[in-house]
Design a protein around this motif. Sequence first.
Motif, PDB file in Angstrom:
ATOM      1  N   LYS A  10      51.856  38.560  36.874  1.00 21.30           N
ATOM      2  CA  LYS A  10      50.970  37.418  37.076  1.00 21.30           C
ATOM      3  C   LYS A  10      50.478  37.379  38.514  1.00 21.30           C
ATOM      4  O   LYS A  10      51.187  37.762  39.442  1.00 21.30           O
ATOM      5  N   LYS A  11      49.264  36.880  38.666  1.00 21.02           N
ATOM      6  CA  LYS A  11      48.729  36.606  39.994  1.00 21.02           C
ATOM      7  C   LYS A  11      47.845  35.368  39.926  1.00 21.02           C
ATOM      8  O   LYS A  11      46.846  35.336  39.194  1.00 21.02           O
ATOM      9  N   TYR A  13      45.871  32.884  42.610  1.00 22.05           N
ATOM     10  CA  TYR A  13      45.460  32.764  44.010  1.00 22.05           C
ATOM     11  C   TYR A  13      45.627  31.326  44.512  1.00 22.05           C
ATOM     12  O   TYR A  13      45.819  30.399  43.716  1.00 22.05           O
ATOM     13  N   CYS A  49      48.062  44.746  42.947  1.00 21.66           N
ATOM     14  CA  CYS A  49      49.409  44.197  42.778  1.00 21.66           C
ATOM     15  C   CYS A  49      50.444  45.319  42.646  1.00 21.66           C
ATOM     16  O   CYS A  49      51.579  45.187  43.120  1.00 21.66           O
ATOM     17  N   GLU A  55      49.970  40.392  46.719  1.00 19.11           N
ATOM     18  CA  GLU A  55      51.327  40.006  46.318  1.00 19.11           C
ATOM     19  C   GLU A  55      51.311  39.304  44.961  1.00 19.11           C
ATOM     20  O   GLU A  55      50.644  38.279  44.795  1.00 19.11           O
ATOM     21  N   THR A  57      52.328  36.948  41.821  1.00 18.80           N
ATOM     22  CA  THR A  57      52.937  35.627  41.723  1.00 18.80           C
ATOM     23  C   THR A  57      54.204  35.665  40.880  1.00 18.80           C
ATOM     24  O   THR A  57      55.137  34.886  41.105  1.00 18.80           O
TER      25      THR A  57
END
Length: 265
Positions: A10-11, A13, A49, A55, A57
């Motif tokens: 997951k990412k 922002y 990622c 980075e 999540t």
Amino acid sequence: MALLQVEGLKKVYADGTVGLSGIDFEVKAGEFIAVIGPSGAGKSTLLRCLNQMVEPTGGSIVFQGAQTIGSGRRKLRNIRREMSMIFQGFNLFERVSVLTNVLHGRLGYMSSWRGALGLFLKDDVAEARRLLERVGLREQMHKRADELSGGQQQRVGIARALAQKPKLILADEPIASLDPAASETVMSSLHRFCSEDGIACLCNLHQVDMAKKYASRIIGIHKGQKVFDGTPDELTDEMIRLIYNQKPAEAQELAETDMARKETA
């Protein structure tokens, strides 16, 4: 054991934009995988990622049996030198020679002071020359990088990536800014070298025809979700329309139906 294992990646922002939403997949040694999807789908976020340029999540990234998320600076340096990257915009040092640009692929194996002074080993210089001959740029090795065409610059990027002796290459839209002839040369070169050297590759592409021509496997992403994972033959016109027509739920349902059909066949 898979070379790369990604689970629940997951990412999100800082502004709340969701880049990736729980992506799972594995990469085996030597696989050539194309990642397709519309602009803004999360393809570039995914690759960045994996090497921690962005980075994550949440989720898990295991490369060669080791968890990469949360790695310290030294461990991350070691991971990145075996997970090289090819960029859409080439990312070369334009005012230095082509040969020196390729040699920068060896910086991850050098002490910081030797790298800063450009004190490359003779074996590294010989290997960089060999790689430039391999990508058809032996005559250009002493030119400045900005004297080359776009297609030639991307081949320098391939040679630099190979100089790292990687196990995995991450190629982020490597032909997006190239004309059709240069695109074909770059893709055929990247595919051939990965095949010859046993290097796995994750290659982001907009061009579905290129993905079907060169990849042994294709992953489709839409709005941060994986909606397809299969062979080029399994990527039907219907699935392509669903991936690109902003209907990820329908694409996911179709992918699950296809998977169930194969399991019961």
